[in-house]
Design a protein around this motif. Structure first.
Motif, PDB file in Angstrom:
ATOM      1  N   PRO A 151       0.807  -0.946   0.144  1.00  0.00           N
ATOM      2  CA  PRO A 151      -0.232   0.334   0.328  1.00  0.00           C
ATOM      3  C   PRO A 151       0.824   0.833  -0.004  1.00  0.00           C
ATOM      4  CG  PRO A 151      -0.334  -1.312   1.947  1.00  0.00           C
ATOM      5  CD  PRO A 151       0.012  -2.476   1.435  1.00  0.00           C
ATOM      6  N   LEU A 152       2.154   0.894   0.515  1.00  0.00           N
ATOM      7  CA  LEU A 152       2.985   1.934   0.341  1.00  0.00           C
ATOM      8  C   LEU A 152       3.636   2.604  -0.770  1.00  0.00           C
ATOM      9  CD1 LEU A 152       4.910   1.897   4.022  1.00  0.00           C
ATOM     10  CD2 LEU A 152       3.440   3.820   3.661  1.00  0.00           C
ATOM     11  N   GLN A 153       4.160   1.926  -1.416  1.00  0.00           N
ATOM     12  CA  GLN A 153       4.482   2.153  -2.663  1.00  0.00           C
ATOM     13  C   GLN A 153       3.513   2.564  -3.339  1.00  0.00           C
ATOM     14  OE1 GLN A 153       7.422  -0.692  -5.082  1.00  0.00           O
ATOM     15  NE2 GLN A 153       8.169  -1.423  -2.567  1.00  0.00           N
ATOM     16  N   ILE A 154       1.928   1.865  -3.663  1.00  0.00           N
ATOM     17  CA  ILE A 154       0.918   2.644  -4.688  1.00  0.00           C
ATOM     18  C   ILE A 154       0.516   3.705  -4.091  1.00  0.00           C
ATOM     19  CG2 ILE A 154      -1.230   2.440  -5.347  1.00  0.00           C
ATOM     20  CD1 ILE A 154       0.394  -0.456  -6.823  1.00  0.00           C
ATOM     21  N   ILE A 155       0.168   3.800  -3.396  1.00  0.00           N
ATOM     22  CA  ILE A 155      -0.322   5.596  -2.861  1.00  0.00           C
ATOM     23  C   ILE A 155       1.401   6.358  -3.074  1.00  0.00           C
ATOM     24  CG2 ILE A 155      -1.180   6.273  -0.824  1.00  0.00           C
ATOM     25  CD1 ILE A 155      -2.117   4.503   0.684  1.00  0.00           C
ATOM     26  N   LEU A 156       1.956   6.603  -2.320  1.00  0.00           N
ATOM     27  CA  LEU A 156       3.098   7.185  -2.917  1.00  0.00           C
ATOM     28  C   LEU A 156       3.879   7.352  -4.144  1.00  0.00           C
ATOM     29  CD1 LEU A 156       5.819   6.530   0.818  1.00  0.00           C
ATOM     30  CD2 LEU A 156       4.267   7.986   0.037  1.00  0.00           C
ATOM     31  N   GLY A 157       3.401   6.305  -5.146  1.00  0.00           N
ATOM     32  CA  GLY A 157       4.014   6.510  -6.370  1.00  0.00           C
ATOM     33  C   GLY A 157       2.928   7.535  -7.156  1.00  0.00           C
ATOM     34  N   LEU A 158       1.371   6.898  -6.525  1.00  0.00           N
ATOM     35  CA  LEU A 158       0.288   7.502  -7.072  1.00  0.00           C
ATOM     36  C   LEU A 158       0.247   9.398  -6.582  1.00  0.00           C
ATOM     37  CD1 LEU A 158      -2.212   7.664  -9.149  1.00  0.00           C
ATOM     38  CD2 LEU A 158      -3.252   7.369  -6.432  1.00  0.00           C
ATOM     39  N   ALA A 159       1.003  10.004  -5.319  1.00  0.00           N
ATOM     40  CA  ALA A 159       1.000  11.158  -5.069  1.00  0.00           C
ATOM     41  C   ALA A 159       1.916  11.793  -5.356  1.00  0.00           C
ATOM     42  CB  ALA A 159       0.949  11.494  -3.454  1.00  0.00           C
ATOM     43  N   LEU A 160       3.523  10.845  -6.321  1.00  0.00           N
ATOM     44  CA  LEU A 160       4.159  11.609  -6.611  1.00  0.00           C
ATOM     45  C   LEU A 160       3.748  11.794  -8.163  1.00  0.00           C
ATOM     46  CD1 LEU A 160       6.740  12.913  -5.868  1.00  0.00           C
ATOM     47  CD2 LEU A 160       7.630  10.056  -7.212  1.00  0.00           C
ATOM     48  N   SER A 161       3.140  10.863  -8.489  1.00  0.00           N
ATOM     49  CA  SER A 161       2.484  11.169  -9.864  1.00  0.00           C
ATOM     50  C   SER A 161       1.424  11.884 -10.383  1.00  0.00           C
ATOM     51  CB  SER A 161       2.248   9.468 -10.328  1.00  0.00           C
ATOM     52  OG  SER A 161       0.984   9.801 -10.227  1.00  0.00           O
ATOM     53  N   LEU A 162       1.396  13.004  -9.345  1.00  0.00           N
ATOM     54  CA  LEU A 162       0.586  13.714  -9.505  1.00  0.00           C
ATOM     55  C   LEU A 162       1.091  15.464  -9.090  1.00  0.00           C
ATOM     56  CD1 LEU A 162      -2.871  12.493  -6.756  1.00  0.00           C
ATOM     57  CD2 LEU A 162      -2.943  12.795  -9.542  1.00  0.00           C
ATOM     58  N   MET A 163       2.049  14.739  -8.016  1.00  0.00           N
ATOM     59  CA  MET A 163       2.544  16.415  -8.690  1.00  0.00           C
ATOM     60  C   MET A 163       3.723  16.463  -9.678  1.00  0.00           C
ATOM     61  SD  MET A 163       4.207  16.249  -4.347  1.00  0.00           S
ATOM     62  CE  MET A 163       4.615  14.689  -4.547  1.00  0.00           C
ATOM     63  N   LEU A 164       4.297  15.062 -10.242  1.00  0.00           N
ATOM     64  CA  LEU A 164       5.414  15.357 -10.927  1.00  0.00           C
ATOM     65  C   LEU A 164       3.938  15.822 -13.067  1.00  0.00           C
ATOM     66  CD1 LEU A 164       7.467  12.198 -10.748  1.00  0.00           C
ATOM     67  CD2 LEU A 164       7.757  14.858 -10.604  1.00  0.00           C
ATOM     68  N   ASN A 165       2.433  16.010 -12.690  1.00  0.00           N
ATOM     69  CA  ASN A 165       1.732  15.959 -13.347  1.00  0.00           C
ATOM     70  C   ASN A 165       1.367  17.183 -13.324  1.00  0.00           C
ATOM     71  OD1 ASN A 165       1.011  14.647 -16.077  1.00  0.00           O
ATOM     72  ND2 ASN A 165      -1.319  15.260 -14.832  1.00  0.00           N
ATOM     73  N   LEU A 166       1.704  17.963 -12.387  1.00  0.00           N
ATOM     74  CA  LEU A 166       1.216  19.978 -12.474  1.00  0.00           C
ATOM     75  C   LEU A 166       2.039  19.972 -13.738  1.00  0.00           C
ATOM     76  CD1 LEU A 166       1.868  20.249  -8.504  1.00  0.00           C
ATOM     77  CD2 LEU A 166       0.139  20.060 -10.443  1.00  0.00           C
ATOM     78  N   LYS A 167       1.835  21.322 -14.011  1.00  0.00           N
ATOM     79  CA  LYS A 167       1.982  22.570 -15.541  1.00  0.00           C
ATOM     80  C   LYS A 167       3.300  22.875 -14.417  1.00  0.00           C
ATOM     81  CE  LYS A 167      -0.909  21.275 -19.076  1.00  0.00           C
ATOM     82  NZ  LYS A 167      -1.607  20.188 -18.152  1.00  0.00           N
ATOM     83  N   VAL A 168       4.706  23.110 -14.690  1.00  0.00           N
ATOM     84  CA  VAL A 168       4.783  24.083 -13.430  1.00  0.00           C
ATOM     85  C   VAL A 168       6.227  24.194 -13.958  1.00  0.00           C
ATOM     86  CG1 VAL A 168       3.563  24.114 -11.647  1.00  0.00           C
ATOM     87  CG2 VAL A 168       6.081  22.219 -11.861  1.00  0.00           C
ATOM     88  N   ARG A 169       6.795  25.462 -14.344  1.00  0.00           N
ATOM     89  CA  ARG A 169       8.676  25.788 -14.896  1.00  0.00           C
ATOM     90  C   ARG A 169       9.600  24.412 -14.556  1.00  0.00           C
ATOM     91  NH1 ARG A 169      11.520  31.071 -15.894  1.00  0.00           N
ATOM     92  NH2 ARG A 169      13.195  30.234 -17.261  1.00  0.00           N
ATOM     93  N   GLY A 170      10.385  23.820 -15.311  1.00  0.00           N
ATOM     94  CA  GLY A 170      11.757  23.084 -14.986  1.00  0.00           C
ATOM     95  C   GLY A 170      11.143  21.444 -14.082  1.00  0.00           C
TER      96      GLY A 170
END
Length: 305
Positions: free
Chosen positions: A88-107
């Motif tokens: 569960p830790l890897q699934i939840i943290l991986g999903l949370a990280l991907s949502l942050m990496l999907n944001l449209k920010v510079r760099g």
């Protein structure tokens, strides 16, 4: 399907070209996957110590495993506990990280690369790095904890903390899974979010009603892959803890390694390997069986319409 005699010369040439194209994979599969599996199945019914020819013992290895071998149950318990802790830790943290990496920010491309790099670093190198980070007296983590008035644990060297420490360490490579989630996120049609925004849907509602359902095929894939990887954990026990302290990190594959390459009980080790394969197969089938209830495919919606 037409038989070989009924095929035209052109179709035959195309078929031959196809077989030639897949032949490297086919040969590799036969030699390095199917062949060893079949050999392991045979040796699991034998007593074989390398120095002498295999001796057929029938189901004795499996009977020993379940009735006369407490180390087998210890290894099984440790491995299942690790799977329950990390999955569960890897699934939840991986999903949370991907949502942050999907944001449209510079760099953002740079951030994605940084988070993915740990996934390609050797497991041995990562283990050595965590030995340095989690040293009870001189490690960076405990030094930082002392700075805020917290006495850090002995991590890998404490029977109560060793397994949770390995589980926390496994989160180091969560960026690899996040990249796969990210690919799933970017395949969600943007017009669905635009329509939801027009209807006044907030961020949480869009995530719960659009993102999560359309991401379930990716979640399903990641669940299977992460679960199989958790069952096969070995490097941390081999490099850091050697299965200790007090068998707290005595993982199933580490036990297999000891039986096969230290005690040279190849027959018994083959039985252990076959059982692990069956456990993983059963777990995968169970997850796949439940997938009809929670995995959503766009084609399902089209069919219903």
């Amino acid at each position: 399907m037409a038989s070989w005699r009924e095929m035209s010369p052109r179709a035959k040439r195309e078929a031959i070209d196809g077989y030639i194209s897949i032949s490297p994979w086919l040969i590799g599969f036969l030699l390095f996957t199917l062949g060893p599996i079949l050999a392991s199945v045979y040796f699991s019914f034998t007593q074989w110590t390398i120095t002498r020819p295999p001796e057929w013992v029938g189901l004795d290895n499996y009977v020993r495993m379940f009735t006369r071998d407490p180390l087998f149950w210890t290894a099984l318990k440790v491995t299942f506990t690790f799977v329950i802790l990390t999955l569960p830790l890897q699934i939840i943290l991986g999903l949370a990280l991907s949502l942050m990496l999907n944001l449209k920010v510079r760099g953002m491309n740079l951030y994605r690369t940084i988070f993915y790099i740990p996934a390609v670093i050797s497991g041995v190198a990562v283990s050595l790095m965590f030995i340095w980070l989690l040293q009870p007296d001189t490690g960076v983590i405990n030094t930082l904890l002392e700075g805020i008035g917290i006495q850090g644990p002995n991590w890998f060297w404490d029977p109560n903390w060793a397994l949770p420490s390995v589980a926390l360490m496994s989160l180091w490579a969560v960026g690899g899974g996040a990249v796969i989630y990210l690919a799933g996120l970017q395949n969600i049609p943007p017009h669905l979010y635009e329509a939801a925004e027009i209807d006044g849907a907030n961020t949480w509602y869009r995530f719960w009603r659009i993102t999560l359902p359309l991401l379930t095929p990716t979640l399903f894939f990641q669940l299977i892959v992460t679960m199989i990887g958790a069952f096969k954990v070995f490097t941390e026990a081999f490099v850091i803890t050697k299965g200790g302290p007090l068998k707290a990190t005595y993982f199933y594959l580490f036990y297999f390694y000891e039986e096969a390459f230290q005690n040279f009980n190849m027959g018994y080790a083959s039985a252990l390997a076959i059982l692990l394969m069956l456990i993983i197969l059963l777990a995968t089938v169970l997850v796949n069986f439940t997938s009809n209830r929670w995995v959503y495919y766009e084609s399902d919606g089209e069919g219903a319409a």
